[in-house]
Design an enzyme around this catalytic site. Structure first.
Site, PDB file in Angstrom:
ATOM      1  N   GLU A 137       1.072  -0.559  -5.401  1.00 22.84           N
ATOM      2  CA  GLU A 137       0.004   0.313  -5.179  1.00 22.84           C
ATOM      3  C   GLU A 137       0.449   1.343  -5.244  1.00 22.84           C
ATOM      4  O   GLU A 137       0.731   2.306  -4.903  1.00 22.84           O
ATOM      5  CB  GLU A 137      -1.140   0.338  -4.636  1.00 22.84           C
ATOM      6  CG  GLU A 137      -2.352   0.960  -4.143  1.00 22.84           C
ATOM      7  CD  GLU A 137      -2.331   2.667  -3.719  1.00 22.84           C
ATOM      8  OE1 GLU A 137      -2.894   3.100  -3.770  1.00 22.84           O
ATOM      9  OE2 GLU A 137      -1.575   2.191  -2.948  1.00 22.84           O
TER      10      GLU A 137
ATOM     11  N   ASP B  88       0.136  -1.232  -0.351  1.00 20.37           N
ATOM     12  CA  ASP B  88       0.023  -0.432   0.203  1.00 20.37           C
ATOM     13  C   ASP B  88       0.613   1.386  -0.132  1.00 20.37           C
ATOM     14  O   ASP B  88       2.036   1.048   0.704  1.00 20.37           O
ATOM     15  CB  ASP B  88      -0.747   0.237   1.140  1.00 20.37           C
ATOM     16  CG  ASP B  88      -1.560   0.750   1.174  1.00 20.37           C
ATOM     17  OD1 ASP B  88      -2.746   1.363  -0.250  1.00 20.37           O
ATOM     18  OD2 ASP B  88      -1.683   2.062   2.090  1.00 20.37           O
TER      19      ASP B  88
HETATM   20  C1  GLC Z   1      -4.302   3.190  -0.445  1.00 18.03           C
HETATM   21  C2  GLC Z   1      -5.581   2.669  -0.226  1.00 18.03           C
HETATM   22  C3  GLC Z   1      -6.949   3.953  -0.205  1.00 18.03           C
HETATM   23  C4  GLC Z   1      -6.429   4.555   1.109  1.00 18.03           C
HETATM   24  C5  GLC Z   1      -4.428   4.951   1.213  1.00 18.03           C
HETATM   25  C6  GLC Z   1      -4.376   4.867   2.111  1.00 18.03           C
HETATM   26  O1  GLC Z   1      -4.036   4.389  -1.308  1.00 18.03           O
HETATM   27  O2  GLC Z   1      -6.042   2.293  -1.815  1.00 18.03           O
HETATM   28  O3  GLC Z   1      -7.365   3.403  -0.154  1.00 18.03           O
HETATM   29  O4  GLC Z   1      -7.020   5.738   1.440  1.00 18.03           O
HETATM   30  O5  GLC Z   1      -4.289   3.804   1.181  1.00 18.03           O
HETATM   31  O6  GLC Z   1      -3.853   4.327   3.001  1.00 18.03           O
HETATM   32  C1  GLC Z   2      -3.604   9.104  -4.219  1.00 12.43           C
HETATM   33  C2  GLC Z   2      -2.187   8.417  -3.627  1.00 12.43           C
HETATM   34  C3  GLC Z   2      -2.711   6.837  -3.828  1.00 12.43           C
HETATM   35  C4  GLC Z   2      -3.995   6.726  -2.918  1.00 12.43           C
HETATM   36  C5  GLC Z   2      -5.199   7.956  -3.600  1.00 12.43           C
HETATM   37  C6  GLC Z   2      -6.041   7.756  -2.567  1.00 12.43           C
HETATM   38  O1  GLC Z   2      -3.342   8.673  -5.149  1.00 12.43           O
HETATM   39  O2  GLC Z   2      -1.348   8.754  -5.017  1.00 12.43           O
HETATM   40  O3  GLC Z   2      -1.632   5.659  -2.998  1.00 12.43           O
HETATM   41  O4  GLC Z   2      -4.784   5.239  -3.014  1.00 12.43           O
HETATM   42  O5  GLC Z   2      -4.914   9.046  -2.892  1.00 12.43           O
HETATM   43  O6  GLC Z   2      -7.289   8.644  -3.060  1.00 12.43           O
END
Ligand code: GLC
Ligand code: GLC
Length: 647
Positions: free
Chosen positions: A332, A290
């Site tokens: 991610e 993540d």
């Molecule tokens: C990742 C998840 C997102 C979350 C963020 C913080 O981007 O996909 O849903 O808000 O991490 O953990």
């Molecule tokens: C931003 C971050 C991503 C997260 C997202 C959540 O794009 O780069 O990691 O999932 O915000 O909305």
């Protein structure tokens, strides 16, 4: 920092004798051999990485010893069935590139209530051909708002409403028997403010305070903030939150209750390795890493995608390779395209979300034009052959317009204006829209905004149903199938958001829920509607059309080697509205063609011949025969999978 191989060998010997002293009665020696072999093979790389990150700490060797102890004891604790799976995956390292991999994602509570309920839904998953199941975070998290589980209070306990760790182990084993790999998150950039480390930190424990990034005054936060962007500007500007109990500012990239971990502290790395291996031992085969871009901070930079972030991921990867080699990482990184690709490597993340393809699929649907999609994919689809994309139409998060500015200019598009247009289009602010989305995290300062909505709602199905417009219903269904057609065939693992296969619509009820109303991503996270799912077998219903369409795509992946494992080449059909690519394996060539326009389109016969297409082609989607000698006529939003007759 560099070390000679003599020094390295000496270090390794010292660490090995340390291990022996810890585990005097040798565990089953053949079993232990596998660990030692992998350690000997991978340790030098791990050592070099850690030396770069932490070599300047006076107690570097102490932490190294501790790391080895953790790895050894977690290896000993690894259940035999997962050790067997390690051996199997090591003999077939490209297992995740198989065409049989078909992904699905869901929130356990919204999809099936709890883990017990989920086990009952395995037949539903099997029907769809799912072999990769991503369960959204189910770890213990604060009551109330917990960012959909991404604020983790303990990596070793589950949300009691979802189930127990033992039930999770049983589920992983059961899924494995059905050939389904369990995918869970490693939320390692931050913990919740209720994690034990955070609780101790706020009670004044300095060791735990050093697990996070804490500052006594605004001086450093201000210095950092002059170079970084706000990720959730609606929630709080900047990246810091004040803790008045200890009079410190803590780094919070996401929500105020998600505290970023301090990876400059080698103890944090070790502690998180232990948590990761605990998860690995539950039977996770794909670990979703993540928020990878944010794990290392450096003043004067935007604190995203720094070289140390890559070294850290590599280090975690090497640890996994030694202790739990059947587990692979999925990145991610929802950042600029050039940065996304840097996480994709056999020694970092073998898998990665493909947010660029995702965003450009929507871009092409809105513009009815595939030139930016084609141009970007020609430049960027290819990745290390030992890795794979996870291609998706939408996820639990918002859709951001993350294409590359230069790519846009190269096809004559002003990226800034275009992003505004796309947001306006999908949130229904544009008069010609078919979509019913909502805006997410609109930043009035920069004008940036992202989009929420389920696939069906963004493709126009609800609007068409409300309007009772049969023609539009048909077009919206074609849009849904076209997007899925591409993610199933372009190369990589397709990932379905469960509910999209039956055309589930937006769920506006989140506005009445105090824990959710501030986050419009809940719009597209509706509770799974099992009554609606029943209709998937009623001929002629939208549920049936979409579901059958996906079943067909599954069969196509399973039965055509070129789709399962061929190489991808994006081609120009000399028609901007049409996106096309070859999938080529030694024994088979397939051409996939997608018409993004809601008007009929034509590809000239000369173009087909130029691309080397011969005589008779069969469209695996419609079953129709196409003659390459004539032009190719495409229906509105048609998706074709053309197989060259006779090979
Ligand atoms: C990742 C998840 C997102 C979350 C963020 C913080 O981007 O996909 O849903 O808000 O991490 O953990
Ligand atoms: C931003 C971050 C991503 C997260 C997202 C959540 O794009 O780069 O990691 O999932 O915000 O909305």
């Amino acid at each position: 920092m560099s070390v000679s191989s003599r020094q390295l060998n000496r270090t390794l010997e010292r660490l090995e004798s340390h291990l022996r002293s810890l585990f005097p009665q040798e565990p089953d020696s053949t079993e232990w051999e596998a660990f030692e072999e992998r350690l000997a093979e991978n340790f030098p790389d791990l050592f070099h990485n850690l030396l770069d990150l932490y070599g300047h700490h006076f107690d570097f060797y102490f932490h190294l010893e501790r790391l080895l102890e953790i790895m050894a004891s977690m290896y000993l604790a690894r259940p035999p069935e997962w050790k067997a799976s390690d051996a199997m995956r090591e003999a077939d390292r490209s297992w995740f590139q198989s065409g049989r991999l078909i992904g699905a994602m869901a929130y356990v509570d919204l999809f099936a209530g709890d883990l017990k309920g989920l086990r009952e839904k395995i037949p539903y998953l099997q029907e769809l051909g799912v072999t990769y199941l991503h369960l959204m975070p189910i770890y213990r998290s604060p009551d109330g708002d917990d960012d959909g589980g991404y604020a983790v209070s303990s990596y070793r306990e589950l949300d009691p409403e979802i189930g127990t760790v033992d039930e999770l182990r049983e589920l992983a084993a059961e899924l494995n028997q059905f050939g389904i790999s369990l995918v869970l998150d490693f939320v390692f950039n931050h913990t919740s403010d209720e994690h034990e480390w955070a609780r101790k930190a706020i009670a004044g424990d300095e060791v735990c305070q050093d697990y996070y990034l804490m500052f006594d005054s605004r001086k450093e936060p201000d210095e950092y903030e002059s170079h970084i962007r706000s990720i959730f500007p609606d929630e709080h500007p900047g990246c810091f939150t004040y803790l008045n109990r200890i009079r410190k500012w803590v780094w919070t990239t996401f929500h105020t209750y998600q505290w970023d971990l301090n990876y400059r502290n080698p103890e944090v790395f070790n502690a998180m390795v232990e948590e990761m291996l605990f998860l690995a031992n539950l039977g996770i085969e794909i670990l979703r890493m993540d928020a990878v871009p944010f794990i290392w901070k450096q003043k004067g930079t935007n604190c995203e995608n720094l070289p140390e972030a890559h070294s850290l991921i590599e280090s975690f990867n090497i640890v996994a390779r030694i202790v739990a080699p059947s587990m692979v990482f999925k990145s991610e990184a929802i950042v600029a395209p050039d940065e996304i690709n840097k996480y994709i490597a056999p020694d970092q993340c073998q898998l990665s979300y493909n947010p660029l393809l995702m965003a450009l699929l929507w871009e092409s649907l809105a513009t009815r034009n595939a030139r930016l999609l084609r141009h970007s994919m020609q430049k960027r689809f290819e990745i290390d052959p030992a890795c794979a994309w996870v291609n998706y139409v939408r996820s639990h998060d918002d859709i951001g317009w993350g294409f590359d500015d230069a790519d846009a200019w190269e096809v004559g598009v002003n990226p800034h204006d275009h992003r505004r247009f796309l947001t306006a289009f999908y949130v229904g602010r544009h008069e010609a829209t078919f979509s019913r989305g909502m805006v997410f995290q609109e930043n009035p300062e920069t004008g940036d905004a992202r989009v929420c909505g389920t696939t069906a709602s963004l493709c126009g199905l609800d609007k068409a149903l409300d309007d009772g417009d049969a023609g539009e219903i048909e077009l919206s269904l074609r849009r849904i199938l076209l997007l899925h057609g591409i993610i199933f065939t372009i190369g990589g693992i397709p990932l379905i958001y469960l509910g999209d296969e039956i055309g589930m619509a937006n769920d506006h009820s989140f506005v009445d829920d105090l824990e959710k109303e501030g986050d419009s991503r809940w719009l597209h996270r509706p509770p799974f509607d099992w009554m609606k799912a029943e209709q998937r077998t009623d001929p002629g219903t939208p549920e049936n059309t979409i579901h059958l369409g996906l079943l067909k795509l599954t069969q196509m992946r399973l039965n055509n080697v070129a789709i399962a494992s061929g190489e991808t080449e994006i081609v120009d059909m000399a028609n901007e509205r049409v996106f096309a690519y070859f999938r080529t394996a030694p024994e088979q060539t397939i051409l996939c063609v997608a018409n993004f326009s809601d008007q009929p389109q034509r590809v000239a016969a000369t173009r087909l011949r130029q691309l080397g297409l011969r005589k008779v082609l069969v469209d695996l989607v419609s079953g129709q025969t196409v003659l390459a000698a004539k032009q190719l006529d495409l229906e509105p939003l048609q998706f074709l999978v053309l197989l060259q007759h006779g090979g």
